[in-house]
Design an enzyme around this catalytic site. Structure first.
Site: not given
Ligand code: NAD
Length: 435
Positions: A124-126
């Protein structure tokens, strides 16, 4: 609010969008490497489709009241690329240049990275589009809390576990943990990693990425029959990853002949006193003014005649424009994405041994995994235990990638992608298609 709580802008990595646009888009770069691995693995077309897509891409508004009483609305993203192997794992970056394509690429990189080192996480990444240098600590705290609240049903120790990334730090992770815990009505330390050690962070996490780089670099030198003692090293980026890797490699007997950061680079063929340079940066934030060596540009540093080049600053610094001039025997990619896909082919032709980012800098996420395990178990390990277990994982992973590269006669990057993609694909096959 004290000034020291604000992430230092000198320790910030700003992805250089021009470089992406001039040569490569990170998403296309990631996809081209995935496609190559998928082709070599003869991956089923259906699985290719699944793994080329993100499971979930969220864009959210992050409204906050600024210190001057006005309301501003920031844009936030969270992308979960794949959760077949476990909860999504990946950092949160605060940067003006954050955009959905970049977050999608970084989320997929995390899937592959976790799979290469075989830890039970997905990718994931944000990020939030903002310039932290222009925001007060209070404004940063409100952005962090509102962003976390906006994702409250998405984040969680069993679903999605953030960590620090560009321009975010331990303090920001503490706010993520607190906001999440307030919503859950009890303290949940394992919702985020990279926290302060006082509140559930792991010993050894801060040095983990640089330590992992040291471990795979010495493994590569040994594999190539080059002595570690006396091996020359040039390091681009003298922040967390670069300075730690330089210090630990020097302790192994390597000679650090060049270091560089955003202020420029420094060269001393007799060897740089890394501890002294670290002390300088601690006091002055950058290497500017440090004069124990000859000044050179960052581009000159990348093309020095050294045994090992360790890019640990930015994306896309080794490109088709300079790859031909790289003279290092080994490149250890401390940074994410320092080499573009076209540069890979040039380095291959020159016989440069590249330890790819998804393996080389995986020490950080590995110790994040240890942090999550310790938080969930409520039992904390000594730093020696953390480092020993990190060493075991890095060495086993290096060996697995090397074996695959020999077996398929491909370079280390392609082998790392093949290993990662095959591990994720295997879980998809076992789990089957729901509904
Ligand atoms: P950092 O902010 O601590 O250090 C970055 C360094 O890069 C600084 O010395 C800065 O001066 C230098 N730099 C910035 N712009 C530069 C330029 N134009 N030319 C040369 N040097 C420049 O960051 P970090 O945590 O050490 O991360 C470095 C890289 O490693 C990033 O690509 C990051 O995504 C990657 N990475 C970090 C971790 C981690 O645990 N910190 C884990 C995996 C990957």
């Amino acid at each position: 609010m004290t000034a020291d709580l604000k992430p230092s802008t000198d320790r910030i990595v700003r992805p250089d969008k021009d470089r992406f646009l001039n040569e490569d888009n990170p998403l296309e770069d990631m996809m081209s490497r995935f496609d190559r691995a998928a082709e070599l693995l003869d991956l089923e077309p259906g699985l290719c489709k699944i793994l080329r897509s993100s499971e979930r891409e969220i864009t959210l508004s992050v409204p906050i009241t600024l210190d001057n009483g006005e309301i501003d609305v920031f844009t936030g993203y969270r992308v979960q690329h794949n959760t077949s192997r476990g909860p999504a794992k990946g950092g949160i970056r605060f940067d003006e240049n954050v955009n959905l394509d970049e977050v999608k690429a970084l989320a997929a990189w995390m899937t592959w990275k976790c799979a290469v080192v075989n830890i039970p996480f997905g990718g994931a990444k944000g990020g939030v589009v903002c310039d932290p240098a222009k925001l007060s600590v209070g404004e940063l705290e409100r952005i962090t809390r509102r962003y976390t609240a906006g994702l409250i049903g998405v984040l969680g120790p069993d679903s999605d576990v953030p960590a620090p990334d560009v321009n975010t730090n331990e303090r920001i992770m503490a706010w993520v943990m607190d906001t999440y815990s307030m919503h859950m009505r009890h303290t949940v330390t394992s919702v985020v990693t990279g926290k302060p050690v006082e509140m559930g962070g792991s010993l050894g996490r801060r040095e983990a990425t640089g330590r992992g780089c040291m471990m795979v670099t010495t493994a590569a030198l040994e594999h190539l029959g080059l002595p570690v003692r006396g091996a020359t090293l040039a390091v681009q980026g003298f922040g967390n990853v670069g300075s730690t890797a330089a210090k630990l490699l020097r302790e192994q007997g390597c000679k650090v002949v060049a270091i560089g950061d955003r202020s420029g680079a420094l060269h001393d063929p007799r060897g740089i006193d890394v501890e002294d340079a670290i002390a300088w940066v601690k006091a002055h934030r950058t290497l500017e003014g440090y004069d124990k060596g000859d000044r050179l540009t960052n581009d000159e540093l990348l093309t020095l005649d050294v045994d090992v080049l360790l890019p640990a600053a930015l994306e896309n610094v080794i490109t088709r424009k300079n790859a031909e001039r790289v003279r290092a025997r080994v490149i250890c990619e401390g940074a994410n994405g320092p080499t573009t896909a076209p540069a890979d082919a040039i380095l291959d032709d020159k016989g440069v041994f590249v330890i790819p980012d998804i393996l080389a800098n995986a020490g950080g996420v590995t110790v994040s995994y240890f942090e999550w395990v310790q938080d969930r178990g409520g039992y904390f390990w000594t730093e020696d235990v953390v480092n020993d277990r990190l060493g075991h994982i890095m060495q086993t992973s290096f060996r697995a990638v090397l074996d695959l590269s020999r077996k398929h006669k491909v370079n280390m990057r392609t082998a790392a992608y093949m290993l990662a993609v095959s591990r994720v694909a295997a879980v998809h096959r076992l789990r089957g298609m729901y509904a």
